[in-house]
Design a protein around this motif. Structure first.
Motif, PDB file in Angstrom:
ATOM      1  N   ASP B  57       0.848  -1.204   0.000  1.00 11.73           N
ATOM      2  CA  ASP B  57       0.000   0.000   0.000  1.00 11.73           C
ATOM      3  C   ASP B  57       0.887   1.259   0.000  1.00 11.73           C
ATOM      4  O   ASP B  57       0.717   2.163  -0.836  1.00 11.73           O
ATOM      5  N   ILE B  84      -5.908  -5.360   3.366  1.00 14.83           N
ATOM      6  CA  ILE B  84      -6.751  -5.244   2.170  1.00 14.83           C
ATOM      7  C   ILE B  84      -7.904  -4.275   2.444  1.00 14.83           C
ATOM      8  O   ILE B  84      -8.210  -3.404   1.634  1.00 14.83           O
ATOM      9  N   ALA B  85      -8.516  -4.411   3.618  1.00 13.45           N
ATOM     10  CA  ALA B  85      -9.652  -3.534   3.953  1.00 13.45           C
ATOM     11  C   ALA B  85      -9.212  -2.077   3.988  1.00 13.45           C
ATOM     12  O   ALA B  85      -9.927  -1.185   3.542  1.00 13.45           O
ATOM     13  N   PHE B  88      -8.754  -0.916   0.482  1.00 18.43           N
ATOM     14  CA  PHE B  88     -10.069  -0.807  -0.164  1.00 18.43           C
ATOM     15  C   PHE B  88     -10.731   0.524   0.205  1.00 18.43           C
ATOM     16  O   PHE B  88     -11.236   1.244  -0.646  1.00 18.43           O
ATOM     17  N   SER B  91      -8.990   3.265  -1.600  1.00 19.12           N
ATOM     18  CA  SER B  91      -8.897   3.096  -3.068  1.00 19.12           C
ATOM     19  C   SER B  91      -7.459   2.992  -3.555  1.00 19.12           C
ATOM     20  O   SER B  91      -7.049   3.684  -4.487  1.00 19.12           O
ATOM     21  N   THR B 120     -12.750 -12.116   1.702  1.00 19.47           N
ATOM     22  CA  THR B 120     -12.366 -10.773   1.232  1.00 19.47           C
ATOM     23  C   THR B 120     -13.340 -10.191   0.215  1.00 19.47           C
ATOM     24  O   THR B 120     -13.101  -9.103  -0.304  1.00 19.47           O
ATOM     25  N   CYS B 123     -14.322  -6.627   0.881  1.00 18.60           N
ATOM     26  CA  CYS B 123     -13.290  -5.602   1.065  1.00 18.60           C
ATOM     27  C   CYS B 123     -12.257  -5.603  -0.062  1.00 18.60           C
ATOM     28  O   CYS B 123     -11.152  -5.093   0.104  1.00 18.60           O
ATOM     29  N   THR B 124     -12.624  -6.181  -1.203  1.00 19.75           N
ATOM     30  CA  THR B 124     -11.780  -6.056  -2.386  1.00 19.75           C
ATOM     31  C   THR B 124     -12.605  -5.417  -3.488  1.00 19.75           C
ATOM     32  O   THR B 124     -13.836  -5.484  -3.470  1.00 19.75           O
ATOM     33  N   LYS B 125     -11.903  -4.817  -4.459  1.00 20.03           N
ATOM     34  CA  LYS B 125     -12.630  -4.314  -5.628  1.00 20.03           C
ATOM     35  C   LYS B 125     -13.184  -5.511  -6.405  1.00 20.03           C
ATOM     36  O   LYS B 125     -14.295  -5.476  -6.916  1.00 20.03           O
ATOM     37  N   ASN B 127     -12.270 -10.142  -6.648  1.00 21.58           N
ATOM     38  CA  ASN B 127     -11.320 -11.202  -6.308  1.00 21.58           C
ATOM     39  C   ASN B 127     -11.605 -12.460  -7.107  1.00 21.58           C
ATOM     40  O   ASN B 127     -12.672 -12.598  -7.709  1.00 21.58           O
ATOM     41  N   GLY B 153      -8.328  -0.014  -6.486  1.00 24.39           N
ATOM     42  CA  GLY B 153      -8.625  -0.775  -5.278  1.00 24.39           C
ATOM     43  C   GLY B 153      -7.855  -2.073  -5.273  1.00 24.39           C
ATOM     44  O   GLY B 153      -7.207  -2.436  -6.256  1.00 24.39           O
ATOM     45  N   PRO B 154      -7.907  -2.787  -4.150  1.00 26.35           N
ATOM     46  CA  PRO B 154      -7.191  -4.061  -4.067  1.00 26.35           C
ATOM     47  C   PRO B 154      -7.942  -5.191  -4.761  1.00 26.35           C
ATOM     48  O   PRO B 154      -9.164  -5.260  -4.689  1.00 26.35           O
TER      49      PRO B 154
END
Lengths: 162, 561
Positions: B57, B84-85, B88, B91, B120, B123-125, B127, B153-154
């Motif tokens: 990040d 990840i959160a 997210f 962004s 996830t 909390c991911t764009k 996956n 995003g992740p």
């Protein structure tokens, strides 16, 4: 702000986990699901999800935008208005005593539904129609005794322009 | 060319020009690590997977590129969730690769198995679980594309061990085509013209910019637009650095701990041009009272951000950079001096707010945390990359370090994730080896990922940690003082390690200041050592962050020093 019922119909990738992305979005963002119907379309790579929700105007706007944002949602449309056809289906197992059997069949006839299973003490009735029709039928059958009920949420399809 | 899954991953990393990844090996990714070690891709070995994600990040924010991390299945994967959160919420473009048990064991509660795609999902764009080797290359390419495009995003890619071992006939792929994903970059020109009309009529306008401006690399365009229209600028925490902190039009940060003038401006403006923001509750306070007199223009690439929290007059979906360029080109026709004269009363009012209620603290015969940040700003000439932990340290860093450039303030804004700063500093240092990178920390939050000191030492990354040590979980203590009648439930860190010795134990340098006059020499020494350094500043125990808007109150109702 008053809550309104909305029917969203969306085409999604027919893949594992997609339904859970959609339903997870509703629970995670505190949106409400009244009913949900999913099945494959004519294209085996695509499914259609029809979802009924109840919310005030800004939340409805958010629901539509958030669904659109999901990568697996190909297309979404609000089919609440009269420009779309809506149908629900129910299977009703109704108690059928001798003195009620004729009456039940008359009701079935009037409502243009079908008896799909007959036993000595029951009928199973298949009915399709809008929500009002199914509720009306249930009201009439209630006094005879409804043993079991399975009901879908509405399906909706946009009418084609002439 | 026949390649196995691990080799395909390395090929895609090369195609995406990923030079360094952050990670931690384990059973499910041994094969991938074996290929990685043979490749030119560098790997930073962290001490906890959360650190890997925060480092990626920090790397992404400092470099403007996609950050990548690699972890094993099960606990390796679950340890990434907080990171990840955080990415997210802010962004930040990341690709997180997790190992998974072989496909034939999935669902069997196998050793180190966890449904990380399920965990996830919110909390991911996006996956992926890669079920077959034929999908791997496409999925990895899509992951990078999704991570960096639109609202970044992740993206997590879960690769089962057998898929990584399986082989595939690899040829470089053409463009990504996702039929259901098509971000809107171009703003609607009619809407832009309406904005220009509003700007021309406005008497008390402000610009409110956020992290979106930094993500779309639009700081230059924002600065040009603001100067051309003579509109003062405030930013959210995430937007710090998007507009020069030394510019006369700069209002300071908005929000719960924003400056008096920035918050007063939101209460009194008649036009708010908001760009790349999402109106977080820490910005708006009571939403009904927020910018109540203003027409609000909201520009954002994510349609869901618009009208989510705040009703707006003119919604514009588009990329910040393109939109600001277009807006500036439309402004050309008006005369900036004319605009300035029109705005003079408003600018005078702002100047009065600024001079009567500047950011302030009382200097005493004990180290004030604000003083440490001020000195840090002076000694680094505002050129350092500052990462923060979360809480008072974060707010003081935001208030007293003045950011002139984007990518220089790296903080967990949305999630507010303690333990973020040190690993993020490590990532930023990897991205910018020649820059001074400083983590402004508290004694509480530094202990959440202190193990990453070993990473910094092992990888020769000379990050500096400035601990504002007040012996409390200071922000919670501040709330307890103000709203819970000073009942300091579980916020006193009576016992803490000796951070100087701890630094030395890690092979880093440890320094301490206990008196105000020691602050400058300790900072000077610590910042000049070419090694990782922990500087422990023993500061006033019960210092509060002011201004402060109590949660849920209107943003103009501030508690002041």
């Amino acid at each position: 702000m008053p809550e309104e019922k909305h029917i969203f119909s969306m085409l999604v990738d027919n893949q594992p986990g997609v339904l859970s992305r959609v339903s997870g979005l509703f629970s995670g963002r505190n949106f409400n699901i009244e009913s949900l119907v999913v099945a494959e379309t004519i294209d085996p790579l695509v499914s259609r999800i029809t979802i009924v929700t109840k919310a005030n105007k800004p939340v409805v706007e958010q629901i539509e935008k958030q669904l659109n944002k999901l990568i697996n949602v190909i297309k979404i449309r609000d089919l609440t208005g009269p420009e779309s056809v809506k149908r629900e289906m129910a299977l009703i197992c109704v108690r059928a005593k001798a003195e009620h059997r004729a009456e039940i069949l008359r009701i079935v006839d009037i409502f243009r539904c079908k008896v799909v299973d007959v036993g000595r003490r029951h009928y199973i009735i298949e009915v399709t129609g809008d929500e009002g029709k199914i509720s009306a039928l249930l009201n009439l059958l209630k006094p005879m005794g409804i043993k079991k009920l399975a009901r879908t949420g509405p399906l909706a399809l946009l009418r084609e322009p002439d | 060319m026949k390649l196995n899954g691990s080799q395909i991953l390395i090929e895609v990393l090369k195609e995406e020009k990923v030079s360094t990844i952050f990670g931690f090996p384990g059973g499910a990714v041994i094969g991938i690590y074996d290929e990685l070690a043979k490749s030119e891709v560098e790997h930073v070995l962290v001490r906890h997977e959360q650190g890997a994600v925060h480092a990626a990040d920090g790397y992404a924010r400092a470099s403007g590129r996609v950050g990548v991390c690699l972890v094993t299945s099960g606990p390796g994967a679950t340890n990434t969730v907080t990171g990840i959160a955080s990415a997210f919420m802010d962004s930040i473009p990341l690709v997180v690769i997790s190992g998974q048990v072989p496909t034939n064991l999935i669902g069997n509660d196998a050793f180190q198995e966890v449904d990380i795609v399920g965990i996830t999902r919110p909390c991911t764009k996006h996956n992926y679980l890669v079920q077959h080797i034929n999908d791997l290359q496409r999925v990895l390419k899509e992951a990078f594309y999704l991570a960096r495009s639109g609202r970044p995003g992740p993206v997590l890619v879960d690769i089962p061990k057998d898929v990584a071992n399986d082989t595939f006939d690899f040829t470089p792929m053409e463009d990504i085509n996702l039929k259901s994903y098509n971000p809107t970059y171009q703003p609607n020109m009619w809407q832009l013209q309406k904005v220009i009309n509003l700007i021309e009529q406005a008497e008390r306008p402000i610009i409110f910019a956020g992290g979106g401006v930094i993500l779309s690399k639009a700081s230059g365009e924002l600065t040009e637009f603001a100067r051309k229209t003579q509109i003062p600028v405030t930013t959210s925490l995430m937007g710090l650095g998007a507009f020069p902190g030394s510019d006369p039009l700069w209002l300071g940060m908005i929000g719960m701990h924003g400056t008096y003038r920035a918050n007063m401006c939101t209460g009194h403006c008649d036009l708010m041009v908001s760009i790349g923001v999402r109106f977080d509750d820490r910005v708006t306070g009571k939403t009904d009272a927020f910018a109540a007199q203003a027409k609000i223009v909201h520009i954002d690439i994510d349609p869901t951000s618009i009208r989510k929290n705040i009703p707006v007059t003119i919604p514009i979906v588009g990329d910040c950079k393109i939109t600001l360029e277009r807006l500036s080109s439309l402004v050309k026709k008006s005369d900036p001096n004319h605009l300035k004269r029109r705005r003079q009363k408003w600018l005078d009012q702002i100047e009065e707010w600024k001079s009567t209620r500047p950011l302030a603290y009382k200097q005493e015969n004990i180290i004030k945390p604000q003083y440490v940040v001020e000195k840090l700003y002076q000694l680094t000439k505002g050129q350092a990359i500052i990462t923060t932990e979360v809480g008072q340290n974060q707010m003081w860093a935001a208030q007293y370090y003045h950011f002139d450039q984007p990518g220089h303030f790296i903080t967990s804004g949305g999630l507010g994730c303690m333990g973020f700063g040190l690993p993020a500093a490590i990532g930023a240092q990897v991205a910018c080896p020649d820059k001074l990178v400083v983590d402004v920390a508290g004694d509480g939050s530094i202990q959440m990922n202190i193990q990453e000191m070993a990473t910094a030492v092992q990888s020769c990354l000379p990050v500096k940690v400035v601990i504002l040590n007040n012996g409390y979980l200071g922000m919670v203590r501040q709330w307890q003082e103000l709203f819970y009648e000073k009942r300091y439930a579980c916020t006193s860190m009576d016992y803490a390690p000796d951070f100087v010795k701890l630094a030395e134990a890690y092979g880093a340098v440890g320094l301490r200041a206990t008196q105000p006059e020691e602050v400058e020499p300790v900072l000077s020494e610590g910042l000049s050592v070419p090694k990782p350094v922990i500087m422990d500043f023993v500061v006033a125990k019960e210092e509060n962050v002011y201004p402060m808007v109590p949660a849920g109150a209107p943003i103009t109702e501030m508690l002041l020093v």
